[in-house]
Design a protein around this motif. Structure first.
Motif, mmCIF file in Angstrom:
data_model
loop_
_atom_site.group_PDB
_atom_site.id
_atom_site.type_symbol
_atom_site.label_atom_id
_atom_site.label_comp_id
_atom_site.label_asym_id
_atom_site.label_seq_id
_atom_site.Cartn_x
_atom_site.Cartn_y
_atom_site.Cartn_z
ATOM 1 N N ASN A 218 3.135 19.890 3.294
ATOM 2 C CA ASN A 218 3.265 20.626 4.504
ATOM 3 C C ASN A 218 4.434 20.986 4.547
ATOM 4 N N VAL A 222 4.724 23.975 9.643
ATOM 5 C CA VAL A 222 3.021 23.323 9.612
ATOM 6 C C VAL A 222 3.068 22.393 10.314
ATOM 7 N N GLN A 223 4.253 21.577 9.952
ATOM 8 C CA GLN A 223 3.773 20.446 10.176
ATOM 9 C C GLN A 223 3.603 20.343 11.678
#
Length: 242
Positions: A218, A222-223
């Motif tokens: 990621n 996104v994380q």
């Protein structure tokens, strides 16, 4: 397989061959993991070996030979039908896992141990990848997946290409395993850690492994979104309220 006080103990039991993996042992291990997965009283797993070794990897005695296939095809078929499903069962078990490495972990035994969430090793234990220098093949049983993530490319390549035995103390210094303990304390420490995990929040444990695995690929953005979404779920759980 023994289950007591919330902890399942799965012990490889072919001590005469350092618990090397053949088809019957793999199938029995998978059956044991299925029992642990389905048993609500089993909230953590300890994996260890009987006798003086944890696991010497695949049994190369020829007992699983397939004369109608080339050697390469037979190896690939055994991986597809036996070894890889075992690794997947252990990796995807939705309960915390502890490997207690009580002696030599060689070849696929290294990959098997590293697939556990927390790895302890006795001071006399060691880790050895013999695939490349001794057999002319690559590390498998997920060793190639875990090594570089745990100890970096330089050490992963050196350990794999040279096949040197890595003592438990050095493995702990490198970050290959969680800790090295005195031989006579290994099982007590492994069971104590498993007991702590068994008393902990199961939903968070399951999501922790998923979130950490996602972080390998990621982006930060996104994380962060994944962390937010996971906290939303866990924040409404009985575990968090408790």
């Amino acid at each position: 397989l023994e289950i007591s006080d919330g902890v399942a103990l799965l012990r490889l039991n072919r001590p005469q061959v350092l618990n090397s993996l053949n088809e019957p042992l793999i199938r029995e291990m998978r059956s044991g993991l299925a029992v642990v997965s389905a048993d609500p009283t089993a909230r953590a797993l300890v994996l260890t070996g009987a006798g003086r070794g944890f696991c010497a990897g695949a049994d190369l005695s020829g007992g699983d030979a397939k004369p109608d296939l080339s050697v390469g095809d037979a190896v690939a078929q055994n991986m597809e039908e036996l070894f890889n499903p075992l690794v997947r069962d252990l990796y995807h078990l939705d309960k915390p896992t502890v490997a207690a490495v009580n002696g030599i972990a060689a070849g696929g035994g290294v990959g098997l141990a590293l697939t556990a969430d927390i790895v302890l090793a006795a001071r006399s234990a060691s880790f050895r990848l013999i695939f490349v220098p001794k057999l002319g093949i690559i590390p498998d049983c997920a060793a190639s997946f875990h090594l570089q993530r745990l100890i970096g490319r330089a050490r992963a390549l050196g350990m794999s290409m040279l096949g040197e035995s890595i003592p438990a103390e050095r493995a702990a210094e490198w970050g290959l395993i969680w800790s090295c303990v005195d031989d006579d304390e290994l099982m007590d420490e492994a069971m104590a850690i498993a007991g702590r995990l068994a008393a902990g929040p199961p939903l968070a444990f399951a999501n922790l492994r998923r979130v950490l695995a996602a972080a390998d690929h990621n982006t930060l953005e996104v994380q962060l979104d994944l962390e937010r979404d996971t906290q939303r779920i866990l924040g409404d759980s009985e575990d968090f309220l408790e």
